[in-house]
Design a protein around this motif. Sequence first.
Motif, PDB file in Angstrom:
ATOM      1  N   ASP A  61     -12.053   5.209  -1.000  1.00 46.36           N
ATOM      2  CA  ASP A  61     -11.314   4.152  -0.329  1.00 46.36           C
ATOM      3  C   ASP A  61     -11.351   4.351   1.185  1.00 46.36           C
ATOM      4  N   ASN A  62     -11.156   5.577   1.637  1.00 47.16           N
ATOM      5  CA  ASN A  62     -11.228   5.876   3.069  1.00 47.16           C
ATOM      6  C   ASN A  62     -12.622   5.586   3.615  1.00 47.16           C
ATOM      7  N   ARG A 105       0.842  -1.199   0.000  1.00 50.07           N
ATOM      8  CA  ARG A 105       0.000   0.000   0.000  1.00 50.07           C
ATOM      9  C   ARG A 105       0.886   1.261   0.000  1.00 50.07           C
ATOM     10  N   ASN A 149      -9.182   7.846  -3.569  1.00 51.94           N
ATOM     11  CA  ASN A 149      -8.668   7.847  -2.193  1.00 51.94           C
ATOM     12  C   ASN A 149      -9.745   8.186  -1.176  1.00 51.94           C
ATOM     13  N   LYS A 192     -13.100   2.037   3.968  1.00 51.94           N
ATOM     14  CA  LYS A 192     -12.203   1.463   4.965  1.00 51.94           C
ATOM     15  C   LYS A 192     -12.631   1.779   6.395  1.00 51.94           C
ATOM     16  N   GLY A 244      -3.445   9.143   1.607  1.00 45.91           N
ATOM     17  CA  GLY A 244      -4.657   9.303   0.789  1.00 45.91           C
ATOM     18  C   GLY A 244      -5.197  10.724   0.801  1.00 45.91           C
TER      19      GLY A 244
HETATM   20 MG   LIG Z   1      -6.752   6.584   2.923  1.00 46.06          MG
END
Ligand SMILES: [Mg+2]
Length: 452
Positions: free
Chosen positions: A361-362, A288, A358, A365, A421
């Motif tokens: 993705d956050n 990553r 990004n 996540k 990110g």
């Molecule tokens: Mg991130």
Amino acid sequence: MRGSGWSLRRRLTLTLIGGAAVLAILFYLVVRTYAQGIAQQSQDRILEASVTSLMDAAVVRGGQIELDLPYAAFSMLDTAADDRVFYAIHQGDVLLSGYEGLSSGPFAPMGEPRFATRGFAGGDVRVATLTHSLPASPRPVLLTVSVAQTRDSLSGTLLTISINAAVFGAVFFLLAAGMALWTSASTLRPLGQIAASVARRGPSDLRPVTRSVPTELSPLVTSFNALMTRLSHSLTQSETFIAEAAHRVRTPLATVRSHAEVTLMRVDKDENRQALRSMIRAIDESSRAAGQLLDHAMVTFRGDQLDKQDVDLVSICSDIVDRLTPVAEMMDLDLTISSDGPVPVQADPILVQNAVRNLVDNALKYSSAESVVHIHVSAQPGPSITVTDQGIGFPKDQIELLSQRFQRGDNARDTVGSGLGLTIAKDVAEAHGGRLELKNLEAGGACAVLYF
Ligand SMILES: [Mg+2]
Ligand SMILES: Nc1ncnc2c1ncn2[C@@H]1O[C@H](COP(=O)(O)OP(=O)(O)OP(=O)(O)O)[C@@H](O)[C@H]1O
């Protein structure tokens, strides 16, 4: 670049104006001195004529000098300024007629009169003195004739000439100063034109300057062009390098990871399984990190020379939704998108994709299962992309720091990530003249907005 002291234009202008001022003053002084000489000369001529005609009027009779003062000798000295006239006639040292103390003679006899300027009767006078030796018996007689005239008319003439010379000098100076301004502006115009043409270029325009330039500028333009060529070459190189490096780092890491996973399935011992899990996590972190570092490098690089195109933010976001929906489904999350119609902007699509990916993705996540991650694209008041989720939100006291490089929040301890990110998203927004805003929703969940 340091604003290097003196501007060329000012230097040139001041030199030219300074030169013009020196010339104007010189002109004034020369004209004045010359006029003074000529005016003095003409006064001296008349004084000479006057003194000579007085001398000619003297006759020696029986050893005695007889003098019948000719009126013409004085009338020729009449001036507009009513200058006063004085005379003195001496035989040897004895004053025969006229004013005492006017003559500084007697001189040795000679054909030409002598001239002097001296104070007399409370003012300045010009005195012409002529000494002749007149034949007489038993010995010749030494006769000295002086005629003096005040200098009022001469000073008046000089003043007029000085004023005229000063006016001419000033006019000359003004003209020369105007020309100096014009000359310096026109001399430096090519420099300004080159600077403007380079400044007008787009950030990725590294073409050499081809316009014709004055000879003096051509070394500068040649080295500038050489620099442009080197720069464009090294930019191309680093672009390929970034792509190549991403590939080279990620591929072997993926291989190692799959080996580790296969091994994990075969191993029974608890401590070995634990070690393998840590290993897989470390590999994930490295992979990553490598990916994010390369993305960040790519964003920095492209951000410096944006490849702006007409793009629709809605279609960019829809692509990302399509691509990430399988990931979201695996995590039991709903990924949705809404917009008020197409939102056209001038932007670098690759960078925008990277930033939105990004943020999404956050959101995926850091939010809990069975919740919704929503993207809203809006054109009002300005183009913006908002990504919201229903998770725990950003850690309140760290929200200001999260978009700094390698900053991760306390809520990210169990999640793989590198802390780049939000930096990427912020850099992309700023490269487009916009900003990234992070906030928590009142109903819970995080909200990140990219403004363009
Ligand atoms: Mg991130
Ligand atoms: N949607 C979100 N909800 C809650 N916290 C978030 C959210 N997005 C980001 N954060 C917090 O902000 C921190 C920084 O995010 P950022 O995306 O920069 O790094 P990261 O996600 O940790 O790593 P990566 O570079 O792999 O994305 C995260 O570590 C997390 O603490």
